[in-house]
Write a protein that holds these residues in place. Structure first.
Motif, PDB file in Angstrom:
ATOM      1  N   THR A   1       0.825  -1.216   0.000  1.00  0.00           N
ATOM      2  CA  THR A   1       0.000   0.000   0.000  1.00  0.00           C
ATOM      3  C   THR A   1       0.854   1.259   0.000  1.00  0.00           C
ATOM      4  N   LYS A   2       1.860   1.288   0.853  1.00  0.00           N
ATOM      5  CA  LYS A   2       2.723   2.466   0.982  1.00  0.00           C
ATOM      6  C   LYS A   2       3.869   2.468  -0.024  1.00  0.00           C
ATOM      7  N   ASN A   3       4.053   1.347  -0.714  1.00  0.00           N
ATOM      8  CA  ASN A   3       5.156   1.195  -1.666  1.00  0.00           C
ATOM      9  C   ASN A   3       6.494   1.483  -0.981  1.00  0.00           C
ATOM     10  N   ARG A   4       6.644   0.897   0.244  1.00  0.00           N
ATOM     11  CA  ARG A   4       7.854   1.066   1.050  1.00  0.00           C
ATOM     12  C   ARG A   4       8.179  -0.247   1.742  1.00  0.00           C
ATOM     13  N   ARG A   5       9.425  -0.391   2.134  1.00  0.00           N
ATOM     14  CA  ARG A   5       9.815  -1.564   2.914  1.00  0.00           C
ATOM     15  C   ARG A   5       9.274  -1.403   4.323  1.00  0.00           C
ATOM     16  N   ILE A   6       8.728  -2.504   4.851  1.00  0.00           N
ATOM     17  CA  ILE A   6       8.140  -2.511   6.192  1.00  0.00           C
ATOM     18  C   ILE A   6       8.769  -3.655   6.975  1.00  0.00           C
ATOM     19  N   LYS A   7       9.031  -3.412   8.268  1.00  0.00           N
ATOM     20  CA  LYS A   7       9.635  -4.439   9.120  1.00  0.00           C
ATOM     21  C   LYS A   7       8.709  -4.783  10.283  1.00  0.00           C
ATOM     22  N   VAL A   8       8.815  -6.030  10.720  1.00  0.00           N
ATOM     23  CA  VAL A   8       8.197  -6.475  11.963  1.00  0.00           C
ATOM     24  C   VAL A   8       9.365  -6.814  12.884  1.00  0.00           C
ATOM     25  N   VAL A   9       9.439  -6.129  14.022  1.00  0.00           N
ATOM     26  CA  VAL A   9      10.573  -6.304  14.939  1.00  0.00           C
ATOM     27  C   VAL A   9      10.061  -6.548  16.356  1.00  0.00           C
ATOM     28  N   PRO A  10      10.846  -7.279  17.168  1.00  0.00           N
ATOM     29  CA  PRO A  10      10.446  -7.481  18.563  1.00  0.00           C
ATOM     30  C   PRO A  10      10.671  -6.206  19.375  1.00  0.00           C
ATOM     31  N   VAL A  11       9.915  -6.067  20.441  1.00  0.00           N
ATOM     32  CA  VAL A  11      10.084  -4.917  21.325  1.00  0.00           C
ATOM     33  C   VAL A  11      11.441  -4.992  22.005  1.00  0.00           C
ATOM     34  N   ALA A  12      11.821  -6.178  22.496  1.00  0.00           N
ATOM     35  CA  ALA A  12      13.123  -6.356  23.145  1.00  0.00           C
ATOM     36  C   ALA A  12      14.141  -6.785  22.102  1.00  0.00           C
ATOM     37  N   ASN A  13      15.377  -6.370  22.281  1.00  0.00           N
ATOM     38  CA  ASN A  13      16.421  -6.666  21.295  1.00  0.00           C
ATOM     39  C   ASN A  13      17.128  -7.983  21.590  1.00  0.00           C
ATOM     40  N   SER A  14      16.388  -9.071  21.525  1.00  0.00           N
ATOM     41  CA  SER A  14      16.979 -10.397  21.675  1.00  0.00           C
ATOM     42  C   SER A  14      16.058 -11.400  20.993  1.00  0.00           C
ATOM     43  N   THR A  15      16.551 -12.619  20.800  1.00  0.00           N
ATOM     44  CA  THR A  15      15.721 -13.604  20.105  1.00  0.00           C
ATOM     45  C   THR A  15      14.497 -13.980  20.918  1.00  0.00           C
ATOM     46  N   ASN A  16      14.576 -13.924  22.240  1.00  0.00           N
ATOM     47  CA  ASN A  16      13.386 -14.208  23.035  1.00  0.00           C
ATOM     48  C   ASN A  16      12.563 -12.944  23.263  1.00  0.00           C
ATOM     49  N   GLY A  17      12.969 -11.850  22.638  1.00  0.00           N
ATOM     50  CA  GLY A  17      12.253 -10.597  22.776  1.00  0.00           C
ATOM     51  C   GLY A  17      10.872 -10.615  22.154  1.00  0.00           C
TER      52      GLY A  17
END
Length: 170
Positions: free
Chosen positions: A59-75
């Motif tokens: 829709t926005k014609n942009r790259r979009i990311k899904v990221v965890p709130v905490a900066n770790s794999t269990n985040g």
């Protein structure tokens, strides 16, 4: 003699005792049901976030990311957010934020070990264009009955959810 009205104290105590017995029998089944619903709800929330991110990318014609709130794999159990690709974390201008997983629910997978970020290109495909899985489960689940969930994200960005046993791999 006029007819009596209401309950005697003995009748009331017997009714309360029966209710207590029924409640004690139903409690384990109810806790199992609630845990199953928590796992299923987290799978739905993550699937929804991935579908939303893919939709926003096109829709926005942009790259979009899904990221965890905490900066770790269990985040991922601490929640996650959908952000523009220029951002690096869930601070600032986010598109959507998702709540932490309920206690005891685990979120793990091969995607979450490498880079800890899920990126969608402007055409809705994944970057990098590889398939991967995410398992949502709990150590307290029964290992029978397909109670855990496996999210599969294919190379073109589509998400599918499958019910699996707790100890099975995705």
């Amino acid at each position: 003699m006029p007819p009596s009205r209401g309950f005697t104290l003995i009748e009331l105590m017997i009714a309360i005792a029966l209710l207590a017995i029924i409640a004690s029998l139903a409690a384990p089944a109810m806790s199992s049901f609630l845990l199953n619903q928590r796992v299923s709800g987290q799978a739905s929330a993550l699937s929804s976030a991935l579908q939303f991110a893919r939709s926003e990318a096109t829709t926005k014609n942009r790259r979009i990311k899904v990221v965890p709130v905490a900066n770790s794999t269990n985040g991922w159990t601490q929640g996650w957010c959908v952000i523009l690709a220029e951002l690096s974390n869930c601070n600032g201008n986010i598109l959507r934020r998702y709540d932490p997983a309920p206690a005891g629910v685990t979120i793990e997978g091969d995607y979450l070990q490498t880079g800890n970020v899920l990126t969608f290109r402007r055409n809705g495909t994944r970057a990098p264009a590889v398939s991967g899985t995410i398992k949502i489960s709990s150590a307290n689940l029964s290992n029978t009955g397909n109670r855990a969930r496996c999210l599969t994200l294919d190379a073109i960005g589509r998400v599918s959810v499958e019910a699996i046993n707790r100890d099975d791999d995705c």
